[in-house]
Design an enzyme around this catalytic site. Structure first.
Site, PDB file in Angstrom:
ATOM      1  N   LYS A 183      30.405  91.012  -8.148  1.00  0.00           N
ATOM      2  CA  LYS A 183      30.410  89.651  -7.592  1.00  0.00           C
ATOM      3  C   LYS A 183      31.854  89.353  -7.243  1.00  0.00           C
ATOM      4  O   LYS A 183      32.696  89.216  -8.129  1.00  0.00           O
ATOM      5  CB  LYS A 183      29.888  88.659  -8.649  1.00  0.00           C
ATOM      6  CG  LYS A 183      29.149  87.456  -8.108  1.00  0.00           C
ATOM      7  CD  LYS A 183      29.969  86.506  -7.261  1.00  0.00           C
ATOM      8  CE  LYS A 183      30.753  85.516  -8.108  1.00  0.00           C
ATOM      9  NZ  LYS A 183      31.819  84.861  -7.294  1.00  0.00           N
ATOM     10  N   GLU A 258      38.487  89.638 -19.593  1.00  0.00           N
ATOM     11  CA  GLU A 258      39.942  89.627 -19.360  1.00  0.00           C
ATOM     12  C   GLU A 258      40.289  88.239 -18.848  1.00  0.00           C
ATOM     13  O   GLU A 258      39.975  87.910 -17.708  1.00  0.00           O
ATOM     14  CB  GLU A 258      40.325  90.687 -18.316  1.00  0.00           C
ATOM     15  CG  GLU A 258      39.970  92.099 -18.682  1.00  0.00           C
ATOM     16  CD  GLU A 258      40.776  92.613 -19.859  1.00  0.00           C
ATOM     17  OE1 GLU A 258      41.753  91.960 -20.278  1.00  0.00           O
ATOM     18  OE2 GLU A 258      40.401  93.681 -20.375  1.00  0.00           O
ATOM     19  N   CYS A 292      47.908  87.048 -14.394  1.00  0.00           N
ATOM     20  CA  CYS A 292      47.553  86.722 -15.778  1.00  0.00           C
ATOM     21  C   CYS A 292      48.713  87.005 -16.716  1.00  0.00           C
ATOM     22  O   CYS A 292      48.858  86.380 -17.750  1.00  0.00           O
ATOM     23  CB  CYS A 292      46.327  87.526 -16.197  1.00  0.00           C
ATOM     24  SG  CYS A 292      46.526  89.282 -15.864  1.00  0.00           S
ATOM     25  N   GLU A 394      48.255  77.543 -18.984  1.00  0.00           N
ATOM     26  CA  GLU A 394      48.457  78.537 -17.928  1.00  0.00           C
ATOM     27  C   GLU A 394      48.534  77.785 -16.598  1.00  0.00           C
ATOM     28  O   GLU A 394      47.588  77.090 -16.225  1.00  0.00           O
ATOM     29  CB  GLU A 394      47.279  79.516 -17.889  1.00  0.00           C
ATOM     30  CG  GLU A 394      47.461  80.584 -16.847  1.00  0.00           C
ATOM     31  CD  GLU A 394      46.277  81.540 -16.736  1.00  0.00           C
ATOM     32  OE1 GLU A 394      45.131  81.070 -16.670  1.00  0.00           O
ATOM     33  OE2 GLU A 394      46.518  82.757 -16.710  1.00  0.00           O
TER      34      GLU A 394
HETATM   35  P1  NAD Z   1      37.572  81.935 -12.321  1.00  0.00           P
HETATM   36  O1  NAD Z   1      37.193  81.977 -13.750  1.00  0.00           O
HETATM   37  O2  NAD Z   1      37.533  80.633 -11.613  1.00  0.00           O
HETATM   38  O3  NAD Z   1      36.657  82.912 -11.464  1.00  0.00           O
HETATM   39  C1  NAD Z   1      36.566  84.294 -11.735  1.00  0.00           C
HETATM   40  C2  NAD Z   1      35.252  84.819 -11.197  1.00  0.00           C
HETATM   41  O4  NAD Z   1      34.188  84.260 -11.958  1.00  0.00           O
HETATM   42  C3  NAD Z   1      34.977  84.453  -9.734  1.00  0.00           C
HETATM   43  O5  NAD Z   1      34.338  85.538  -9.096  1.00  0.00           O
HETATM   44  C4  NAD Z   1      34.008  83.276  -9.871  1.00  0.00           C
HETATM   45  O6  NAD Z   1      33.172  83.115  -8.755  1.00  0.00           O
HETATM   46  C5  NAD Z   1      33.209  83.685 -11.090  1.00  0.00           C
HETATM   47  N1  NAD Z   1      32.546  82.590 -11.799  1.00  0.00           N
HETATM   48  C6  NAD Z   1      32.917  81.281 -11.856  1.00  0.00           C
HETATM   49  N2  NAD Z   1      32.025  80.587 -12.597  1.00  0.00           N
HETATM   50  C7  NAD Z   1      31.089  81.465 -13.021  1.00  0.00           C
HETATM   51  C8  NAD Z   1      29.912  81.358 -13.837  1.00  0.00           C
HETATM   52  N3  NAD Z   1      29.540  80.191 -14.347  1.00  0.00           N
HETATM   53  N4  NAD Z   1      29.198  82.467 -14.083  1.00  0.00           N
HETATM   54  C9  NAD Z   1      29.585  83.667 -13.590  1.00  0.00           C
HETATM   55  N5  NAD Z   1      30.671  83.832 -12.793  1.00  0.00           N
HETATM   56  C10 NAD Z   1      31.419  82.737 -12.524  1.00  0.00           C
HETATM   57  O7  NAD Z   1      39.031  82.601 -12.242  1.00  0.00           O
HETATM   58  P2  NAD Z   1      39.964  82.769 -10.972  1.00  0.00           P
HETATM   59  O8  NAD Z   1      40.522  81.425 -10.635  1.00  0.00           O
HETATM   60  O9  NAD Z   1      39.267  83.554  -9.918  1.00  0.00           O
HETATM   61  O10 NAD Z   1      41.129  83.717 -11.556  1.00  0.00           O
HETATM   62  C11 NAD Z   1      42.242  83.230 -12.212  1.00  0.00           C
HETATM   63  C12 NAD Z   1      42.116  83.460 -13.700  1.00  0.00           C
HETATM   64  O11 NAD Z   1      41.902  84.849 -13.947  1.00  0.00           O
HETATM   65  C13 NAD Z   1      43.377  83.121 -14.462  1.00  0.00           C
HETATM   66  O12 NAD Z   1      43.046  82.414 -15.622  1.00  0.00           O
HETATM   67  C14 NAD Z   1      43.961  84.484 -14.802  1.00  0.00           C
HETATM   68  O13 NAD Z   1      44.792  84.495 -15.940  1.00  0.00           O
HETATM   69  C15 NAD Z   1      42.737  85.292 -14.996  1.00  0.00           C
HETATM   70  N6  NAD Z   1      43.061  86.721 -14.861  1.00  0.00           N
HETATM   71  C16 NAD Z   1      43.076  87.503 -15.985  1.00  0.00           C
HETATM   72  C17 NAD Z   1      43.418  88.849 -15.890  1.00  0.00           C
HETATM   73  C18 NAD Z   1      43.455  89.727 -17.107  1.00  0.00           C
HETATM   74  O14 NAD Z   1      43.509  90.942 -16.949  1.00  0.00           O
HETATM   75  N7  NAD Z   1      43.430  89.177 -18.310  1.00  0.00           N
HETATM   76  C19 NAD Z   1      43.719  89.397 -14.637  1.00  0.00           C
HETATM   77  C20 NAD Z   1      43.691  88.572 -13.509  1.00  0.00           C
HETATM   78  C21 NAD Z   1      43.351  87.228 -13.634  1.00  0.00           C
END
Ligand code: NAD
Length: 490
Positions: A183, A258, A292, A394
């Site tokens: 996704k 993650e 992140c 964050e």
């Molecule tokens: P997000 O949580 O808004 O979205 C991530 C993904 O989850 C997207 O594809 C989104 O469509 C999906 N999603 C959203 N709601 C959902 C639900 N209810 N059920 C299933 N899927 C759902 O995050 P973002 O804004 O895309 O990314 C930024 C975040 O990601 C930051 O907090 C960052 O720290 C984190 N991040 C972590 C790592 C790591 O390795 N720890 C790496 C990169 C980014």
């Protein structure tokens, strides 16, 4: 700059590019211009169901019978195709994310290719064990285990490194013999979305790699709740991660999360100053601070405080933002645009809140001219105290918070004083401090005298609110495998 037209972006289900079943689409806006970049299939429950069923069927059929050597060969072939399409993948990722094209070329693409090749090498090395026991009911037994794929894996990826993070999950899943449904993020569907067609072109049987685009609440929820999904690997925010952990628990799916971070950069008084400033700047400004591992809490031992404040401010002021003509593709660009209007507003609001709380602004993230797209210059604050928003939340933007400390114990306590636990950098020439501190930091990864050296061979993941489980390395592979035990009465 002009905004290219990426047309209509389709799902990839069972080896074919297909629109959403009800024809729904959403607009993807270019961060560098605020204009329409592409229209993207908005998947619903029926699209997700078709993708999961295709993945389950091929696992029961051709893919389930594909030996490790062949899975490895296909992964190498996919790596070749990603390499062959590197220029276009870097271009689309730069436009969808607003990141400098050079970052995609130098980091996202090479790390993606290396990750595919690293896990290709594992595919034919998934050995079981023979385990001696005292036997059973007075009889001798032969006991052995083998490693079986967990089943259909749902891979949910964020927008900040969409292609690379999709591959962090895809490569170990395929090496293990799982089939997948990816996704993509609604904010970055282009580059990661290519993985379906590329996998099919590489020779993976139809249904092994499926792509669904769409929103989190609709497509994401349908995917995580699907009864045929056995594993969820998610990278994204802590809030959504918490929801997914609950959903996964309902049907005991395996879940890897993650999540967010609030990394510290700890600068001890004996640090090599030039290297520390360069590393801190990279940790703050790369990807516009939207990583992140962004090292946003800069903890400085007091003798170096003035020097770090001065040099970091100079580094922030010297950052080259994307030019008005070529946008993030402009040569020499160090920073592009933030991902969307909402996020841009939020990061600006955090800067204002930091000021209101009494943090001292050394350079603020004023939006540069021309007045289009979601750009901001880096902002650096000092006199930041625990409890302030910059020490706590964050931000996911180019905003650094300098905090002084006196002793090693104080530095460790400050670094650990957060709900997150992803990564930390230490800057010191004293190997005793480096090893002592590394052991006491509550994080999944410590970098000494560098910032976040990602590598397919090293485990990547966090503790506390930064998540559960690991991407990359052999640890990621284990997350897609079940160890089955067989006992044979002799
Ligand atoms: P997000 O949580 O808004 O979205 C991530 C993904 O989850 C997207 O594809 C989104 O469509 C999906 N999603 C959203 N709601 C959902 C639900 N209810 N059920 C299933 N899927 C759902 O995050 P973002 O804004 O895309 O990314 C930024 C975040 O990601 C930051 O907090 C960052 O720290 C984190 N991040 C972590 C790592 C790591 O390795 N720890 C790496 C990169 C980014």
């Amino acid at each position: 700059m002009t905004t290219p037209d990426f047309g209509l972006v389709l799902n990839h289900i069972d080896g074919k590019d297909v629109p959403a079943l009800d024809g729904a689409v959403f607009d993807k806006i270019a961060p560098a211009t605020g204009k329409l970049l592409a229209r993207v299939s908005a998947s619903g429950e029926r699209d997700v169901d078709a993708a999961v069923r295709a993945a389950a069927a091929v696992l029961d059929g051709a893919w389930g019978r594909t030996p490790g050597q062949e899975r490895g060969r296909l992964l190498h072939r996919l790596a070749d195709l990603v390499e062959a399409e590197a220029a276009e993948l870097a271009r689309s990722q730069s436009h969808e994310q607003g990141k400098p094209m050079v970052d995609a070329q130098m980091m996202d693409i090479p790390l993606s290719v290396d990750t595919l090749r690293y896990f290709a090498g594992w595919a034919d090395k998934l050995e079981g064990r023979t385990i001696p026991t005292a036997g059973f009911m007075g009889r001798q037994t032969l006991n052995y285990t083998y490693r079986a794929p967990v089943g259909v894996a749902a891979l949910i990826v964020p927008w900040n490194a969409p292609l690379m993070i999709a591959i962090w999950k895809l490569a170990p899943a395929l090496a293990a013999g799982c089939s997948v449904v990816i996704k993509t993020s609604e904010d970055a569907p282009l580059a990661a979305g290519r993985l379906g067609a590329l996998a099919t072109a590489a020779g993976f049987p139809p249904g092994v790699v499926n792509i669904v685009h769409g929103t989190g609440p609709k497509a994401g929820t349908a995917l995580t709740q699907h009864p045929l999904v056995r594993k969820i690997s998610f990278t994204g925010s802590t809030e959504v991660g918490r929801l997914i952990a609950r959903t996964g628990a309902e049907s005991f799916k395996r879940v890897t999360l993650e999540l967010g971070g609030k990394a510290a950069q700890i600068v001890f008084a004996d640090a090599q100053l030039d290297e520390a400033v360069a590393g801190i700047a990279m940790g703050l400004f790369l990807n516009q601070g939207q990583t992140c591992a962004a090292g946003t809490r800069i903890l400085v031992q007091r003798p170096l405080l003035g020097a770090i404040e001065e040099r970091l401010t100079a580094a922030a002021r010297a950052v080259e933002l994307a030019g008005p003509e070529g946008g993030p593709a402009t040569p020499g660009t160090q920073m592009g645009a933030l991902i969307n209007a909402r996020h841009h507003r939020r990061v600006r609001a955090v800067v204002e809140e930091a000021r209101a709380e009494g943090a001292r602004c050394l350079t603020d993230g004023q939006k540069p001219v021309p007045d289009e797209g979601y750009f901001m210059r880096p902002a650096i604050f000092t006199d930041v105290r625990p409890g302030m928003i910059l020490a706590r939340e964050e931000v996911f933007g180019p905003v650094g918070a300098i905090m002084p400390f006196d002793t090693e114990d104080e530095a460790i306590a400050l670094a650990n004083d957060t709900r997150y636990g992803l990564s930390t950098s230490l800057w010191t020439r004293d190997i005793s401090i480096a090893h002592r501190a590394s052991a006491r930091l509550e994080v999944g990864a410590v970098a000494v005298n560098c910032w976040s050296p990602l590598d397919a061979r090293l485990p990547w993941g966090g503790l506390k609110d930064s998540g559960v489980g690991r991407d990359l390395s052999r640890a990621a592979l284990d997350g897609y495998l079940e160890e089955k035990a067989v006992t044979v009465m002799l």
